[in-house]
Write an enzyme that holds these catalytic residues in place. Structure first.
Site, PDB file in Angstrom:
ATOM      1  N   TYR A   1       0.990  -1.324   0.234  1.00 14.72           N
ATOM      2  CA  TYR A   1       0.771  -0.021   0.214  1.00 14.72           C
ATOM      3  C   TYR A   1       1.028   1.163   0.039  1.00 14.72           C
ATOM      4  O   TYR A   1       0.945   2.190   0.783  1.00 14.72           O
ATOM      5  CB  TYR A   1      -0.712  -0.097   0.620  1.00 14.72           C
ATOM      6  CG  TYR A   1      -2.371   0.656   0.707  1.00 14.72           C
ATOM      7  CD1 TYR A   1      -3.034  -0.005   0.157  1.00 14.72           C
ATOM      8  CD2 TYR A   1      -2.154   2.124   1.921  1.00 14.72           C
ATOM      9  CE1 TYR A   1      -3.961   1.029   0.028  1.00 14.72           C
ATOM     10  CE2 TYR A   1      -3.968   2.704   1.331  1.00 14.72           C
ATOM     11  CZ  TYR A   1      -4.724   1.964   0.833  1.00 14.72           C
ATOM     12  OH  TYR A   1      -5.645   2.779   0.395  1.00 14.72           O
TER      13      TYR A   1
ATOM     14  N   VAL B   1       2.689   3.000  -3.147  1.00 15.90           N
ATOM     15  CA  VAL B   1       1.507   4.597  -4.451  1.00 15.90           C
ATOM     16  C   VAL B   1       0.565   3.834  -4.894  1.00 15.90           C
ATOM     17  O   VAL B   1      -0.105   4.220  -4.989  1.00 15.90           O
ATOM     18  CB  VAL B   1       2.802   4.960  -5.405  1.00 15.90           C
ATOM     19  CG1 VAL B   1       2.341   6.130  -6.001  1.00 15.90           C
ATOM     20  CG2 VAL B   1       4.233   5.870  -4.437  1.00 15.90           C
TER      21      VAL B   1
ATOM     22  N   ASP C   1       9.952  -2.951  -5.952  1.00 13.83           N
ATOM     23  CA  ASP C   1       9.926  -4.424  -6.781  1.00 13.83           C
ATOM     24  C   ASP C   1      11.291  -5.003  -5.513  1.00 13.83           C
ATOM     25  O   ASP C   1      11.411  -6.727  -6.138  1.00 13.83           O
ATOM     26  CB  ASP C   1      11.322  -3.971  -8.394  1.00 13.83           C
ATOM     27  CG  ASP C   1      10.180  -3.501  -8.894  1.00 13.83           C
ATOM     28  OD1 ASP C   1       9.022  -3.877  -8.862  1.00 13.83           O
ATOM     29  OD2 ASP C   1      10.020  -2.035  -8.977  1.00 13.83           O
TER      30      ASP C   1
ATOM     31  N   GLN D   1       9.616  -7.566  -3.115  1.00 11.11           N
ATOM     32  CA  GLN D   1       8.917  -8.270  -4.321  1.00 11.11           C
ATOM     33  C   GLN D   1      10.169  -9.842  -3.152  1.00 11.11           C
ATOM     34  O   GLN D   1       9.912 -10.980  -3.628  1.00 11.11           O
ATOM     35  CB  GLN D   1       8.479  -8.202  -5.238  1.00 11.11           C
ATOM     36  CG  GLN D   1       7.383  -7.377  -5.531  1.00 11.11           C
ATOM     37  CD  GLN D   1       7.099  -6.818  -6.827  1.00 11.11           C
ATOM     38  OE1 GLN D   1       7.945  -7.989  -8.219  1.00 11.11           O
ATOM     39  NE2 GLN D   1       6.567  -6.093  -7.221  1.00 11.11           N
TER      40      GLN D   1
ATOM     41  N   HIS E   1       5.120  -4.357 -13.205  1.00 11.58           N
ATOM     42  CA  HIS E   1       6.262  -3.740 -13.878  1.00 11.58           C
ATOM     43  C   HIS E   1       6.778  -5.336 -13.984  1.00 11.58           C
ATOM     44  O   HIS E   1       5.962  -6.783 -13.348  1.00 11.58           O
ATOM     45  CB  HIS E   1       7.197  -3.094 -12.892  1.00 11.58           C
ATOM     46  CG  HIS E   1       8.003  -2.088 -12.502  1.00 11.58           C
ATOM     47  ND1 HIS E   1       8.648  -2.657 -14.560  1.00 11.58           N
ATOM     48  CD2 HIS E   1       9.111  -1.898 -12.603  1.00 11.58           C
ATOM     49  CE1 HIS E   1       9.118  -1.811 -14.266  1.00 11.58           C
ATOM     50  NE2 HIS E   1      10.277  -2.214 -13.383  1.00 11.58           N
TER      51      HIS E   1
ATOM     52  N   ASP F   1      10.324   1.288 -20.126  1.00 10.62           N
ATOM     53  CA  ASP F   1      10.056   1.716 -18.363  1.00 10.62           C
ATOM     54  C   ASP F   1      10.900   2.269 -17.846  1.00 10.62           C
ATOM     55  O   ASP F   1      11.093   3.048 -17.035  1.00 10.62           O
ATOM     56  CB  ASP F   1       8.707   1.150 -17.022  1.00 10.62           C
ATOM     57  CG  ASP F   1       8.659   1.383 -15.795  1.00 10.62           C
ATOM     58  OD1 ASP F   1       7.687   2.067 -16.482  1.00 10.62           O
ATOM     59  OD2 ASP F   1       8.934   1.488 -15.067  1.00 10.62           O
TER      60      ASP F   1
ATOM     61  N   SER G   1       6.778  33.040 -31.327  1.00  6.18           N
ATOM     62  CA  SER G   1       7.039  33.279 -32.199  1.00  6.18           C
ATOM     63  C   SER G   1       7.787  32.602 -33.250  1.00  6.18           C
ATOM     64  O   SER G   1       8.204  30.949 -32.949  1.00  6.18           O
ATOM     65  CB  SER G   1       8.037  34.389 -31.928  1.00  6.18           C
ATOM     66  OG  SER G   1       9.341  33.917 -30.997  1.00  6.18           O
TER      67      SER G   1
END
Ligand SMILES: NC(=O)c1ccc[n+]([C@@H]2O[C@H](COP(=O)([O-])OP(=O)(O)OC[C@H]3O[C@@H](n4cnc5c(N)ncnc54)[C@H](O)[C@@H]3O)[C@@H](O)[C@H]2O)c1
Ligand SMILES: CC(C)(O)[C@@H](O)C(=O)O
Ligand SMILES: [Mg+2]
Ligand SMILES: [Mg+2]
Length: 348
Positions: free
Chosen positions: A38, A40, A100, A103, A124, A208, A270
């Site tokens: 929990y 992002v 990551d 994990q 991911h 990524d 311009s």
């Protein structure tokens, strides 16, 4: 699936037209989606799924800051908020949204709960693509799928609340049940994507990692700072250097090229600016391309992944990152930015 032509190349895209939210709800009506982590992405995806009517629970380390955040967001301990193992046991779809590096650490505790027919979901391609480094090798009888929102979890939630949505890429690494495709598209629609671009785990992680180190985050700060420094070294004030480097870009010109492309943004400046930009885009391209080539090689050979694993597995990784972010925040350019932001007319 819709075939769409992107600048002459045809790609497959899943859309809400053929896969509306009602269909996604039907596909997942008997599933319990366990969002593990929990930080992002976890809140962004879990809250969007919950608001879209899916059956969602959260798995989180007990007692930490993000446990409290989950409670504040309306998740109830023992009902919809559990520790990681309990949520993994209850879930039929396990959304693995720890960092990551985390994990890798948690994998041996999660794996026993990946029983036949469940789905393991990533945002991911990291854990699977660099499996020699992560040790994340799922059992053969679970689906292994990916939905990677193309943006921050904070934007995913904000844009959902604004009634917009954020597109994602999706991939299937393993289809054990024959349902991997309908599961992954339903989840992508459920987290608030309008369109889902087909990819595979390797291409997702290579692009990524390149993107965030490149134009999206690393290169943008590098190039903005270089111009700011040159202006300051030549006697320009901080506000002038900041306005001409960052503020005008984000407030005036970026929205124009986001809306209708670079040529249209140019055409709304311009003829003096157009002449100069068209002449100078070549030298900037030529100077930066070798850096991007080096970056891509570092990603593809796994060095970038390893560096991220090594640093983000240290117990004090959060403090170290915060120290570096503090240095950015306290640099003259971004201290100037803090003042300039307050002076936006709409803030008055
Ligand atoms: N941040 C983003 O917006 C974003 C965007 C697209 C994809 N992703 C991917 O989504 C996944 C999640 O990323 P994130 O940025 O939301 O992660 P994060 O860094 O915010 O961490 C997520 C959660 O992991 C928990 N955690 C960290 N270390 C832990 C440990 N050792 N044991 C147990 N829990 C631990 C944290 O408390 C937090 O709740 C990653 O695969 C990331 O690459 C992130
Ligand atoms: C939001 C980003 C940069 O797109 C994502 O890839 C991440 O890692 O946070
Ligand atoms: Mg990323
Ligand atoms: Mg990304």
């Amino acid at each position: 699936m819709a075939e769409m032509n992107f600048g002459g190349v045809v790609e497959q895209v899943a859309t809400r037209d053929e896969f509306p939210l009602e269909k996604a709800r039907e596909v997942l009506k008997n599933e319990t989606i366990a969002v593990i982590g929990y930080g992002v992405q976890g809140p962004g995806q879990a809250l969007n799924l919950r608001d879209n009517g899916f059956n969602v629970i959260i798995g989180q380390r007990k007692g930490g800051k993000t446990w409290e955040k989950a409670i504040a967001d309306g998740w109830v301990p023992g009902e919809t908020l559990f520790d990681i193992e309990e949520a993994a046991e209850k879930g039929t779809i396990i959304q693995y949204l720890l960092s990551d590096a985390a994990q890798i650490e948690v994998w041996p505790r999660l794996k026993p709960y990946l029983t036949a027919g469940k789905a393991l979901y990533f945002s991911h391609g990291f854990g699977i693509t660099y499996k020699e480094r992560t040790g994340i090798i799922p059992p053969a009888d679970v689906d292994v799928i990916l939905v990677a929102p193309k943006g921050s979890g904070t934007s995913l939630r904000r844009m959902f609340l604004e009634g917009r949505g954020l597109n994602s890429s999706y991939a299937i690494f393993q289809d054990a049940t024959g349902r991997a495709k309908e599961r992954v598209i339903a989840l992508g629609i459920g987290v608030g994507s309008g369109y889902l671009f087909e990819t595979d785990f390797k291409r997702e992680v290579y692009s990524d990692l390149t993107g965030e180190r490149g134009t999206l985050m690393g290169a943008i700060q590098g190039i903005l700072l270089a111009q700011y420094e040159v202006l300051r070294e030549n006697g320009h004030s901080p506000s002038e250097a900041f306005n001409e480097t960052v503020e005008e870009l984000t407030q005036s010109l970026m929205p124009l090229f986001a809306e209708k492309g670079m040529d249209w943004m140019y055409a709304n400046c311009s003829t003096t600016a157009q002449r100069g930009a068209l002449d100078w885009m070549g030298p900037f391209h030529d100077a930066s391309k070798p850096v991007f080539e080096k970056l891509y090689k570092e990603v593809a050979c796994g060095n970038e992944a390893q560096r991220s694993i090594d640093t983000n597995s240290k117990p004090d990784y959060r403090e170290k990152l915060e120290e570096e972010l503090k240095a950015l925040r306290e640099s003259e350019m971004w201290r100037t930015g803090a003042v300039v932001r307050k002076l936006r007319p709409e803030n008055n």
